[in-house]
Each structure stands twice: as C-alpha cells, then as structure tokens.
Design a protein around this motif. Structure first.
Motif, PDB file in Angstrom:
ATOM      1  N   ILE A 487      23.658  45.187  47.053  1.00  0.00           N
ATOM      2  CA  ILE A 487      23.735  44.777  45.648  1.00  0.00           C
ATOM      3  C   ILE A 487      23.802  46.005  44.747  1.00  0.00           C
ATOM      4  N   GLY A 488      22.959  46.992  45.035  1.00  0.00           N
ATOM      5  CA  GLY A 488      22.948  48.204  44.226  1.00  0.00           C
ATOM      6  C   GLY A 488      24.245  48.985  44.322  1.00  0.00           C
ATOM      7  N   TRP A 489      24.793  49.123  45.517  1.00  0.00           N
ATOM      8  CA  TRP A 489      26.061  49.838  45.688  1.00  0.00           C
ATOM      9  C   TRP A 489      27.191  49.135  44.944  1.00  0.00           C
ATOM     10  N   SER A 490      27.167  47.803  44.955  1.00  0.00           N
ATOM     11  CA  SER A 490      28.194  47.050  44.250  1.00  0.00           C
ATOM     12  C   SER A 490      28.130  47.335  42.750  1.00  0.00           C
ATOM     13  N   ALA A 491      26.918  47.405  42.210  1.00  0.00           N
ATOM     14  CA  ALA A 491      26.759  47.694  40.782  1.00  0.00           C
ATOM     15  C   ALA A 491      27.169  49.136  40.460  1.00  0.00           C
ATOM     16  N   GLU A 492      26.813  50.068  41.333  1.00  0.00           N
ATOM     17  CA  GLU A 492      27.177  51.466  41.101  1.00  0.00           C
ATOM     18  C   GLU A 492      28.698  51.647  41.129  1.00  0.00           C
ATOM     19  N   ALA A 493      29.351  51.038  42.112  1.00  0.00           N
ATOM     20  CA  ALA A 493      30.808  51.142  42.194  1.00  0.00           C
ATOM     21  C   ALA A 493      31.470  50.439  41.011  1.00  0.00           C
ATOM     22  N   GLY A 494      30.872  49.315  40.578  1.00  0.00           N
ATOM     23  CA  GLY A 494      31.407  48.619  39.417  1.00  0.00           C
ATOM     24  C   GLY A 494      31.326  49.484  38.170  1.00  0.00           C
ATOM     25  N   TYR A 495      30.214  50.189  38.009  1.00  0.00           N
ATOM     26  CA  TYR A 495      30.065  51.084  36.858  1.00  0.00           C
ATOM     27  C   TYR A 495      31.082  52.227  36.917  1.00  0.00           C
ATOM     28  N   PHE A 496      31.321  52.741  38.099  1.00  0.00           N
ATOM     29  CA  PHE A 496      32.296  53.821  38.249  1.00  0.00           C
ATOM     30  C   PHE A 496      33.684  53.348  37.817  1.00  0.00           C
ATOM     31  N   VAL A 497      34.042  52.131  38.225  1.00  0.00           N
ATOM     32  CA  VAL A 497      35.354  51.591  37.841  1.00  0.00           C
ATOM     33  C   VAL A 497      35.400  51.349  36.337  1.00  0.00           C
ATOM     34  N   GLN A 498      34.317  50.813  35.783  1.00  0.00           N
ATOM     35  CA  GLN A 498      34.269  50.563  34.339  1.00  0.00           C
ATOM     36  C   GLN A 498      34.515  51.837  33.523  1.00  0.00           C
ATOM     37  N   THR A 499      34.027  52.955  34.024  1.00  0.00           N
ATOM     38  CA  THR A 499      34.117  54.200  33.264  1.00  0.00           C
ATOM     39  C   THR A 499      35.336  55.038  33.620  1.00  0.00           C
ATOM     40  N   HIS A 500      36.150  54.580  34.584  1.00  0.00           N
ATOM     41  CA  HIS A 500      37.306  55.372  34.986  1.00  0.00           C
ATOM     42  C   HIS A 500      38.626  54.623  34.929  1.00  0.00           C
ATOM     43  N   ALA A 501      38.593  53.297  34.983  1.00  0.00           N
ATOM     44  CA  ALA A 501      39.842  52.521  34.984  1.00  0.00           C
ATOM     45  C   ALA A 501      40.256  52.166  33.567  1.00  0.00           C
ATOM     46  N   ALA A 502      41.563  52.136  33.337  1.00  0.00           N
ATOM     47  CA  ALA A 502      42.088  51.775  32.012  1.00  0.00           C
ATOM     48  C   ALA A 502      42.145  50.269  31.820  1.00  0.00           C
ATOM     49  N   GLY A 503      42.295  49.524  32.917  1.00  0.00           N
ATOM     50  CA  GLY A 503      42.397  48.075  32.776  1.00  0.00           C
ATOM     51  C   GLY A 503      42.067  47.376  34.082  1.00  0.00           C
ATOM     52  N   TRP A 504      41.849  46.089  33.961  1.00  0.00           N
ATOM     53  CA  TRP A 504      41.481  45.298  35.140  1.00  0.00           C
ATOM     54  C   TRP A 504      41.997  43.884  34.963  1.00  0.00           C
ATOM     55  N   TRP A 505      42.407  43.276  36.053  1.00  0.00           N
ATOM     56  CA  TRP A 505      42.729  41.845  36.031  1.00  0.00           C
ATOM     57  C   TRP A 505      42.498  41.255  37.411  1.00  0.00           C
ATOM     58  N   GLY A 506      42.283  39.963  37.426  1.00  0.00           N
ATOM     59  CA  GLY A 506      42.066  39.259  38.680  1.00  0.00           C
ATOM     60  C   GLY A 506      43.347  38.638  39.191  1.00  0.00           C
ATOM     61  N   VAL A 507      43.400  38.394  40.460  1.00  0.00           N
ATOM     62  CA  VAL A 507      44.561  37.785  41.107  1.00  0.00           C
ATOM     63  C   VAL A 507      44.140  36.438  41.681  1.00  0.00           C
ATOM     64  N   GLU A 508      44.873  35.422  41.345  1.00  0.00           N
ATOM     65  CA  GLU A 508      44.579  34.083  41.850  1.00  0.00           C
ATOM     66  C   GLU A 508      45.292  33.887  43.181  1.00  0.00           C
ATOM     67  N   ILE A 509      44.510  33.601  44.233  1.00  0.00           N
ATOM     68  CA  ILE A 509      45.064  33.332  45.556  1.00  0.00           C
ATOM     69  C   ILE A 509      45.042  31.816  45.766  1.00  0.00           C
ATOM     70  N   PRO A 510      46.222  31.169  45.767  1.00  0.00           N
ATOM     71  CA  PRO A 510      46.244  29.712  45.905  1.00  0.00           C
ATOM     72  C   PRO A 510      45.552  29.241  47.183  1.00  0.00           C
ATOM     73  N   LEU A 511      44.801  28.165  47.074  1.00  0.00           N
ATOM     74  CA  LEU A 511      44.084  27.618  48.219  1.00  0.00           C
ATOM     75  C   LEU A 511      43.984  26.111  48.036  1.00  0.00           C
ATOM     76  N   ASP A 512      44.413  25.362  49.047  1.00  0.00           N
ATOM     77  CA  ASP A 512      44.469  23.908  48.920  1.00  0.00           C
ATOM     78  C   ASP A 512      43.335  23.197  49.654  1.00  0.00           C
ATOM     79  N   GLN A 513      42.297  23.930  50.043  1.00  0.00           N
ATOM     80  CA  GLN A 513      41.138  23.307  50.691  1.00  0.00           C
ATOM     81  C   GLN A 513      39.904  24.155  50.398  1.00  0.00           C
ATOM     82  N   PRO A 514      38.712  23.553  50.511  1.00  0.00           N
ATOM     83  CA  PRO A 514      37.484  24.305  50.204  1.00  0.00           C
ATOM     84  C   PRO A 514      37.205  25.374  51.254  1.00  0.00           C
ATOM     85  N   ILE A 515      36.343  26.320  50.888  1.00  0.00           N
ATOM     86  CA  ILE A 515      35.905  27.381  51.786  1.00  0.00           C
ATOM     87  C   ILE A 515      34.491  27.054  52.269  1.00  0.00           C
TER      88      ILE A 515
END
Length: 528
Positions: A487-515
């Motif tokens: 959990i901590g590493w995920s937050a640290e890496a997220g902060y690094f991206v927040q402070t270094h990336a110019a933009g972000w967007w999500g990609v929708e992966i179509p799925l026709d059944q539950p996981i």
C-alpha cells in the motif's frame, strides 16, 4: 415412494452440478495468477527444479506432478487443457459424493450434492488449476475409507484407508488437520466397542499419512523465511466471519438454511445418541451417526484453530474441505433419522432454490482480465514506452499473456516472475530504496517524451500531502507483513507520477462478464 423421490431429486441435482461445471469450464477464461504460479512450478525443466522451488508454494508435490504430466500431452491450447483437467476433477468429485453415500449407507447423497457439490466455492475451486479441489476430493475419499476401516477393520480396508489418507495430505498440507479429526472420531467409536484391532489399524492409518509428510519438514521450515509476509493477523473473529460468508456464499437466506440444518441435525443426533450407550452390539446406523458427529465437531474445531493460529487470510478455497465435511455429517444424521427423511428432501430443495441462482452467477465470472490488458498494451504501447505492473504479483500472470516488445517492470521490481517470489519481495522490503529502479525508469521514459502504461492502479495522495515512506521492517520476522508495504509503495509511486507527469487518463477495457472477486478487476492508466 420416498426412496424414489430421493433418487429422482439426487439425479436432478447431479445434472445441475454437471451443467454448472460446464458453465465454469466455458466462462472461466484465462488462468489467474495463482493458477499461473501452479503451471509454472509444475513445468520446470526437471523434477529437481520443482523440488527446489516447492518451499515457495503452499502445497505438497502430488498436484504439481499431476499438472506436469497433463501438460506434457502437447495440448494446442494450454489454458483450455488446464480447464479440461479441472472439469475432469469435477466429474470425479461427483462420483466421490455418490460413492461415499453408498459406503456410509446414506444413498442418495442429497444434502452433500446440494450443499457442497452445487456450491459456487466448490465449483470454482474444483475447476481451477489449484490443489484445493483435488485435496477436497481425496479428503472426502479418506472420510469414506476410514469409516470402512471402522466398520470392517481388516487388511484390505486398512490399505485403502491408508492410501486415501496419504493422498489427502500429499495434496494439501492442511488436510492433515481434518484427517486427524477423522482418525480421532474413528478411535472414539472403536474404543467404545473395545475393538483394539480397529484402533491399531486406525492409528497406523494416521501414522502412514504423518510419515508421508516427513520429507516436507525441511521444505516447510525453509518457507518460514518468507511466509510471515503473507500473513494477516486475522484472529478468530475474522476467521468465523469469513467461515459464515463462505458457507452461505454471502447470502443471508442460505445462512438461514444452514442454521436450520445444523439445529435440526444437532437435535436429531442428540436423540439418536442419547440412549443406550454405544457398545459392541450397538446398531451400525448409530455408530455411523456418532462417527459423523465427532468427525464434524473435531474437524470444525481443529480447522478453525489452525486457521487462527497460522494467521492465514481465510480465502474461500481454504474452507472447501470443511464445507464437504459439515455437509456429509449433516447428511449422515438426517439419513439415519426416520422422521427427517422427508425433511432432508425438502431442505435439499430449499438449498437449491437459494443456492442455484448464486452458483449460476458465480461460475460465469471470469478469472481475470489481465490477458485483455496485456493484449491492449501489446498493440498500443510504442517503442520507448514503459509498462509498470502493480502490485508485483500481478506480474506473474501478466508475463504469461504479454507478448509485446515494450519494456515492463513490477512495483517493486521483482526479477523472477515465474512464481510468487516472496523471498525476493522480502529483499525489497529491507532495501533502503526499494523503488529507486522504478523511479529511474519512469523518469527517463517521461523525459524522453514517451508514455508510461500502468497496469493495476496507484494510490494517489491528496494535493499538498506527501506519502509516508515506510522504513525497512525491524524486530522479529514473525511479525513482518507485506501488505502495508504494498500500500505504501503504491502511494509513493503515485506521488512520483503526480509530480513528474504532465497528464493522465484511464483506458476502458471492454468486458462482457463479471470478474471473480478473488482476482480484482485490473485497471489501465496512461501517463505522459
């Protein structure tokens, strides 16, 4: 009349289980990470290689050998071949329920078919490429075999019981706990009869199973170097809560049915066993009931204690053998109580009315969507991009399905992703800068104008805040846990991206059944 109704109902339930097992075979899709771990372990170059890695898995050698032999047939579609193997185990499970019913004098196996065979946990575990379904199958065979030894203690029944006992513990370590319960129940029944020969053969049966596990002592000892990382400090309350959730498939109505069955079973067993005492001349039916009641009571108590003491997070498949044990115990009591024979048929219908819709949905869930994400980034990522997989263990299945040339790494970096290498994760936990390679790679990729593809998501912190960096773990290793670090590493890496990336967007992966909830749906993000 009643017997015809019982066999007709059992035949219908059997056909429904076959139908549900086929639906799982069709809809399960690709292998999820634990299944990939199993096939990668089983297909090591040599048997010596398998043995050298066995301390990094959670089961003995029997199941990996079966998977290895099956994979050597030369299947065109390895994933489909493994699903077919799971379906064959499902067929064997159905046959086992019918065979046990004959051995225990409870034909047909109405409640065990409905409560255990048609349960979504059973269908998914038996059909999956993990040892839990096969382990439950051998555990139920051991149940019937030990009863045969109790009812007829001779050389042939001893050989059969010892064989099933050894197979049960050679498939799952934790089956030793339930086997202990079965042997203890058998010893009580035989002791009341003063059948010393039967008691000696029962002790020899348990002893054979125990001796067969001795070669694994060193393997289990070596696993303690990393196993605490996977533990959760669950406690008895969580274990009991998960037990109720799994047995009832998270359905209050099914939980109510279980309560009715258990209360009626306890009342019936008390009446049956109240008088007279079980002597050498006691009716066989009453001896079966005593064996079933003791096996269930001992099994539940010992297994819950085992789950609590070992601090293992109680996943649904951990309760699979126990569902079968409880269902079989209830079946024996109801089948030998004359006034409850019709109730058994009626309660079977009630179970199916509640359980069947849940199981129908449960078996149509896809195991994972990691293959879809792997295919997407394989086509969308460009040379110079970077793929980061979080958490690290998703990399085990991502590696199986990703065929692209773009570089990828896990968070934190784990060099060997054939199986779950918690020993390598431990090295990252004690490292003063575990994420430095990830930061360097992300920084270089973004500075060069390329994209970073994130498989699995990150933990972003609110604006103006800085994530807390966890120090290397200290103190007794028995208390080390990997989840806070992930959990901590995920937050640290997220902060690094927040402070270094110019933009972000999500990609929708179509799925026709539950996981399947055990394998959370992965997300895909892009940073530039």
């Amino acid at each position: 009349m009643l017997r015809k109704v019982e066999f007709g109902a059992a035949a219908v339930v059997t056909l429904l289980i076959l139908y549900l097992s086929v639906r799982f075979f069709i809809h399960a899709g690709p292998l999820w990470r634990d299944e990939v771990n199993t096939i990668n372990l089983a297909t090591q170059p040599t048997y010596s290689d398998i043995l050298s890695l066995l301390d990094r898995d959670s089961s003995p050698l029997l199941h990996p050998i079966l998977v290895r032999l099956w994979s050597q047939v030369g299947w065109a579609d390895p994933d489909l071949a493994m699903r077919f193997l799971g379906w064959l185990v499902a067929l064997a499970m159905i046959a086992t329920l019918w065979m046990n019913a004959r051995v225990l004098g409870i034909q047909p196996p109405l409640l065990t078919l409905a409560l255990f065979g048609a349960h979504a946990v059973t269908l998914r575990a038996v059909g999956s490429l993990r040892p839990y379904g096969l382990g439950a199958l051998f555990m139920l065979l051991a149940y019937g075999a030990i009863w045969k030894l109790v009812s007829s203690p001779r050389a042939a029944t001893f050989v059969y019981a010892a064989t099933m006992a050894v197979l049960a513990v050679q498939t799952l370590y934790q089956n030793a706990i339930l086997l202990l319960a079965l042997c203890a129940a058998a010893l009580v029944v035989l002791g009341l009869r003063r059948d010393w020969k039967g008691m000696a053969l029962t002790l020899a049966t348990g002893g054979a199973a125990a001796v067969s596990l001795l070669p694994y002592a060193g393997i289990v000892a070596r696993s303690q170097g990393w196993r605490p990382l996977t533990q959760t400090d669950s406690g008895l309350r969580l274990v009991l809560t998960r037990w109720a959730e799994v047995f009832a498939d998270a359905s209050p109505r099914l939980l109510e049915v279980w309560v009715v069955l258990v209360v009626a079973g306890v009342a019936a067993a008390t009446a049956l066993l109240g008088v007279p005492s079980l002597t050498r001349d006691a009716p066989p039916a009453r001896a079966r009931v005593l064996f079933a009641v003791l096996a269930t009571t001992f099994g539940v108590a010992l297994y819950l204690a085992f789950m609590t003491v070992t601090d293992r997070y109680p996943h649904p498949w951990h309760f699979l053998s126990m569902i079968g044990l409880v269902a079989l115990g209830l079946e024996v009591v109801f089948a030998h109580t004359r006034g409850l024979r019709w109730a058994r048929a009626g309660l079977t219908v009630a179970v199916l009315v509640v359980l069947l819709p849940l199981s129908t949905v449960g078996v149509t869930a896809r195991n994972t969507n990691v293959d879809l994400i792997a295919t997407y980034v394989e086509n969308a990522a460009r040379p110079g991009d970077l793929i980061v997989v979080n958490p690290w263990f998703v990399g085990v299945s991502f590696k199986r399905y990703y065929r692209g040339d773009v570089a990828w790494m896990t968070l934190p970096p784990i060099e060997d992703l054939q199986i779950h290498r918690y020993d390598l994760l431990k090295e990252r936990m004690v490292s003063p800068a575990p994420l430095a390679p990830v930061y360097d790679a992300i920084g270089r990729t973004l500075q060069s104008g390329h994209r970073v593809w994130l498989v699995g998501g990150l933990g972003f912190v609110p604006p103006g805040q800085v994530p807390v960096q966890l120090p290397p773990p200290q103190g007794a290793m028995e208390r080390w846990r990997s989840t806070p670090y992930q959990i901590g590493w995920s937050a640290e890496a997220g902060y690094f991206v927040q402070t270094h990336a110019a933009g972000w967007w999500g990609v929708e992966i179509p799925l026709d059944q539950p996981i399947d909830p055990r394998s959370a749906k992965l997300v895909l993000g892009v940073y530039d």
